[in-house]
Scaffold this motif. Structure first.
Motif, PDB file in Angstrom:
ATOM      1  N   ARG A 136       0.827  -1.210   0.000  1.00 53.71           N
ATOM      2  CA  ARG A 136       0.000   0.000   0.000  1.00 53.71           C
ATOM      3  C   ARG A 136       0.861   1.260   0.000  1.00 53.71           C
ATOM      4  O   ARG A 136       0.486   2.265  -0.606  1.00 53.71           O
ATOM      5  CB  ARG A 136      -0.957  -0.022   1.190  1.00 53.71           C
ATOM      6  N   PHE A 137       2.007   1.230   0.667  1.00 53.53           N
ATOM      7  CA  PHE A 137       2.936   2.362   0.637  1.00 53.53           C
ATOM      8  C   PHE A 137       3.445   2.573  -0.791  1.00 53.53           C
ATOM      9  O   PHE A 137       3.416   3.694  -1.303  1.00 53.53           O
ATOM     10  CB  PHE A 137       4.113   2.112   1.595  1.00 53.53           C
ATOM     11  N   ILE A 138       3.906   1.520  -1.417  1.00 57.12           N
ATOM     12  CA  ILE A 138       4.425   1.604  -2.788  1.00 57.12           C
ATOM     13  C   ILE A 138       3.341   2.122  -3.731  1.00 57.12           C
ATOM     14  O   ILE A 138       3.615   2.916  -4.636  1.00 57.12           O
ATOM     15  CB  ILE A 138       4.947   0.221  -3.254  1.00 57.12           C
ATOM     16  N   ASN A 139       2.101   1.687  -3.520  1.00 55.20           N
ATOM     17  CA  ASN A 139       0.974   2.126  -4.358  1.00 55.20           C
ATOM     18  C   ASN A 139       0.432   3.497  -3.966  1.00 55.20           C
ATOM     19  O   ASN A 139      -0.508   3.987  -4.590  1.00 55.20           O
ATOM     20  CB  ASN A 139      -0.161   1.097  -4.317  1.00 55.20           C
ATOM     21  N   ARG A 140       0.998   4.085  -2.894  1.00 59.56           N
ATOM     22  CA  ARG A 140       0.608   5.416  -2.401  1.00 59.56           C
ATOM     23  C   ARG A 140      -0.847   5.450  -1.916  1.00 59.56           C
ATOM     24  O   ARG A 140      -1.481   6.492  -1.905  1.00 59.56           O
ATOM     25  CB  ARG A 140       0.816   6.491  -3.472  1.00 59.56           C
ATOM     26  N   GLU A 141      -1.371   4.295  -1.477  1.00 65.96           N
ATOM     27  CA  GLU A 141      -2.735   4.208  -0.961  1.00 65.96           C
ATOM     28  C   GLU A 141      -2.800   4.552   0.524  1.00 65.96           C
ATOM     29  O   GLU A 141      -3.808   5.070   1.001  1.00 65.96           O
ATOM     30  CB  GLU A 141      -3.281   2.786  -1.163  1.00 65.96           C
ATOM     31  N   ASP A 142      -1.764   4.199   1.266  1.00 71.61           N
ATOM     32  CA  ASP A 142      -1.663   4.431   2.701  1.00 71.61           C
ATOM     33  C   ASP A 142      -0.171   4.418   3.022  1.00 71.61           C
ATOM     34  O   ASP A 142       0.553   3.568   2.502  1.00 71.61           O
ATOM     35  CB  ASP A 142      -2.388   3.310   3.472  1.00 71.61           C
ATOM     36  N   ILE A 153      10.031   0.850  18.020  1.00 68.02           N
ATOM     37  CA  ILE A 153       9.341   1.342  19.213  1.00 68.02           C
ATOM     38  C   ILE A 153       7.892   1.764  18.975  1.00 68.02           C
ATOM     39  O   ILE A 153       7.130   1.876  19.932  1.00 68.02           O
ATOM     40  CB  ILE A 153      10.090   2.508  19.878  1.00 68.02           C
ATOM     41  N   ALA A 154       7.502   2.018  17.726  1.00 68.49           N
ATOM     42  CA  ALA A 154       6.157   2.549  17.504  1.00 68.49           C
ATOM     43  C   ALA A 154       5.764   2.430  16.038  1.00 68.49           C
ATOM     44  O   ALA A 154       6.601   2.220  15.162  1.00 68.49           O
ATOM     45  CB  ALA A 154       6.095   4.017  17.943  1.00 68.49           C
ATOM     46  N   SER A 155       4.473   2.603  15.821  1.00 71.59           N
ATOM     47  CA  SER A 155       3.924   2.613  14.471  1.00 71.59           C
ATOM     48  C   SER A 155       3.100   3.877  14.300  1.00 71.59           C
ATOM     49  O   SER A 155       2.407   4.311  15.220  1.00 71.59           O
ATOM     50  CB  SER A 155       3.059   1.371  14.246  1.00 71.59           C
ATOM     51  N   SER A 156       3.186   4.444  13.131  1.00 69.87           N
ATOM     52  CA  SER A 156       2.426   5.650  12.818  1.00 69.87           C
ATOM     53  C   SER A 156       2.123   5.617  11.332  1.00 69.87           C
ATOM     54  O   SER A 156       2.107   4.555  10.717  1.00 69.87           O
ATOM     55  CB  SER A 156       3.229   6.904  13.213  1.00 69.87           C
ATOM     56  N   GLY A 157       1.879   6.765  10.767  1.00 73.14           N
ATOM     57  CA  GLY A 157       1.688   6.809   9.337  1.00 73.14           C
ATOM     58  C   GLY A 157       0.757   7.919   8.916  1.00 73.14           C
ATOM     59  O   GLY A 157       0.189   8.643   9.739  1.00 73.14           O
ATOM     60  N   LEU A 158       0.635   8.037   7.617  1.00 74.23           N
ATOM     61  CA  LEU A 158      -0.249   9.008   6.985  1.00 74.23           C
ATOM     62  C   LEU A 158      -1.350   8.217   6.295  1.00 74.23           C
ATOM     63  O   LEU A 158      -1.096   7.491   5.323  1.00 74.23           O
ATOM     64  CB  LEU A 158       0.547   9.864   6.001  1.00 74.23           C
ATOM     65  N   HIS A 159      -2.559   8.353   6.816  1.00 71.84           N
ATOM     66  CA  HIS A 159      -3.684   7.532   6.400  1.00 71.84           C
ATOM     67  C   HIS A 159      -4.808   8.401   5.830  1.00 71.84           C
ATOM     68  O   HIS A 159      -4.735   9.621   5.879  1.00 71.84           O
ATOM     69  CB  HIS A 159      -4.211   6.734   7.596  1.00 71.84           C
ATOM     70  N   ARG A 160      -5.845   7.716   5.335  1.00 73.73           N
ATOM     71  CA  ARG A 160      -7.020   8.391   4.763  1.00 73.73           C
ATOM     72  C   ARG A 160      -6.582   9.543   3.865  1.00 73.73           C
ATOM     73  O   ARG A 160      -6.984  10.684   4.025  1.00 73.73           O
ATOM     74  CB  ARG A 160      -7.961   8.859   5.868  1.00 73.73           C
ATOM     75  N   ILE A 161      -5.756   9.199   2.920  1.00 66.51           N
ATOM     76  CA  ILE A 161      -5.107  10.177   2.044  1.00 66.51           C
ATOM     77  C   ILE A 161      -6.073  10.700   0.994  1.00 66.51           C
ATOM     78  O   ILE A 161      -6.810   9.940   0.367  1.00 66.51           O
ATOM     79  CB  ILE A 161      -3.889   9.527   1.353  1.00 66.51           C
ATOM     80  N   ASN A 162      -6.018  12.003   0.789  1.00 71.44           N
ATOM     81  CA  ASN A 162      -6.672  12.635  -0.349  1.00 71.44           C
ATOM     82  C   ASN A 162      -5.574  13.393  -1.087  1.00 71.44           C
ATOM     83  O   ASN A 162      -5.184  14.491  -0.673  1.00 71.44           O
ATOM     84  CB  ASN A 162      -7.787  13.573   0.115  1.00 71.44           C
ATOM     85  N   PHE A 204      -3.882  14.410   4.842  1.00 72.79           N
ATOM     86  CA  PHE A 204      -3.513  13.142   5.451  1.00 72.79           C
ATOM     87  C   PHE A 204      -4.004  13.120   6.892  1.00 72.79           C
ATOM     88  O   PHE A 204      -4.170  14.164   7.510  1.00 72.79           O
ATOM     89  CB  PHE A 204      -1.982  12.975   5.469  1.00 72.79           C
ATOM     90  N   GLU A 205      -4.173  11.914   7.403  1.00 72.73           N
ATOM     91  CA  GLU A 205      -4.462  11.746   8.831  1.00 72.73           C
ATOM     92  C   GLU A 205      -3.317  10.961   9.455  1.00 72.73           C
ATOM     93  O   GLU A 205      -2.909   9.923   8.930  1.00 72.73           O
ATOM     94  CB  GLU A 205      -5.771  10.990   9.032  1.00 72.73           C
ATOM     95  N   ILE A 206      -2.813  11.465  10.567  1.00 71.91           N
ATOM     96  CA  ILE A 206      -1.745  10.764  11.292  1.00 71.91           C
ATOM     97  C   ILE A 206      -2.368   9.919  12.395  1.00 71.91           C
ATOM     98  O   ILE A 206      -3.167  10.410  13.191  1.00 71.91           O
ATOM     99  CB  ILE A 206      -0.736  11.756  11.918  1.00 71.91           C
ATOM    100  N   LYS A 257       3.820  18.069   0.243  1.00 75.42           N
ATOM    101  CA  LYS A 257       3.092  19.322  -0.005  1.00 75.42           C
ATOM    102  C   LYS A 257       1.683  19.305   0.577  1.00 75.42           C
ATOM    103  O   LYS A 257       0.734  19.815  -0.019  1.00 75.42           O
ATOM    104  CB  LYS A 257       3.039  19.645  -1.509  1.00 75.42           C
ATOM    105  N   ALA A 258       1.548  18.705   1.763  1.00 77.04           N
ATOM    106  CA  ALA A 258       0.249  18.641   2.444  1.00 77.04           C
ATOM    107  C   ALA A 258      -0.294  20.042   2.678  1.00 77.04           C
ATOM    108  O   ALA A 258       0.454  20.983   2.962  1.00 77.04           O
ATOM    109  CB  ALA A 258       0.389  17.912   3.778  1.00 77.04           C
ATOM    110  N   ARG A 259      -1.596  20.157   2.586  1.00 76.06           N
ATOM    111  CA  ARG A 259      -2.297  21.387   2.925  1.00 76.06           C
ATOM    112  C   ARG A 259      -3.080  21.219   4.223  1.00 76.06           C
ATOM    113  O   ARG A 259      -3.489  22.196   4.832  1.00 76.06           O
ATOM    114  CB  ARG A 259      -3.256  21.781   1.787  1.00 76.06           C
ATOM    115  N   ARG A 260      -3.304  19.968   4.607  1.00 72.98           N
ATOM    116  CA  ARG A 260      -4.054  19.686   5.833  1.00 72.98           C
ATOM    117  C   ARG A 260      -3.578  18.355   6.400  1.00 72.98           C
ATOM    118  O   ARG A 260      -3.433  17.370   5.667  1.00 72.98           O
ATOM    119  CB  ARG A 260      -5.552  19.621   5.536  1.00 72.98           C
TER     120      ARG A 260
END
Length: 186
Positions: A67-73, A87-96, A102-104, A134-137
């Motif tokens: 999904r990362f490679i496909n830029r889906e999540d 130590i942890a997991s995070s990410g940029l989700h629910r991408i538009n 993005f949602e962290i 180049k996130a705006r939100r």
């Protein structure tokens, strides 16, 4: 532009952390962290409701890699820079990608909580999203009762835009929860 054509680094550093995309073989470290933290994760995380095997966790990591490679999540794993420990997991989700926004999301291995790592990681991921993508939100959504999770965006200057009442089923599936929506815009 098609998101598959967007070039950006798959890893970056903060003062104490290496933050990178998941890779095949990361499943064991993630599985061990989940097992060590299951009691703290259960109230908030749907994935912690069902016991997973190490193999299922590895499959999940490999799916996250695709999904990362496909830029889906864009799941991101967090490691200590000095030792390489997960130590942890995070990410940029629910991408538009059209906005882009993005949602962290995040969780930490209990053995490493209380040391400011998630605050540092979320700041680094925010910088990465604004500068490289180049996130705006950027949004952070969390259960209104999850005080530890709420403190992260509050510390980092995100604005609480609202609380959605009875917005979702609780992680354990027993009741309804309220969702806090924090955001930072550029």
């Amino acid at each position: 532009m098609n998101p598959l054509l967007i070039e950006f680094p798959s890893e970056f550093y903060t003062d104490r952390l290496l933050i990178r995309m998941p890779k095949p073989g990361d499943g064991k470290a993630v599985y061990d962290a989940i097992q060590a933290s299951i009691d703290e994760l259960k109230p908030w995380m749907p994935f912690a409701q069902k016991e997973q095997s190490e193999q299922e966790t590895e499959i999940n990591i490999r799916n996250a890699y695709v999904r990362f490679i496909n830029r889906e999540d864009l799941r991101l794993l967090i490691f200590l820079k000095d030792t390489g420990e997960f130590i942890a997991s995070s990410g940029l989700h629910r991408i538009n990608w059209d906005v882009p926004k993005f949602e962290i999301g995040y969780w930490i291995d209990t053995r490493y909580s209380g040391k400011g790592y998630i605050t540092e990681a979320v700041q680094g991921i925010s910088n990465f999203a604004f500068n490289e993508l180049k996130a705006r939100r950027i949004e952070i959504r969390c259960d209104s009762k999850n005080e530890k999770s709420r403190r992260i965006p509050e510390r980092l200057g995100f604005t609480l835009e609202g609380i959605f009442k009875n917005d979702a089923i609780s992680a354990d599936g027993i009741g309804l929860r309220d969702t806090c929506i924090y955001a930072r815009i550029k």
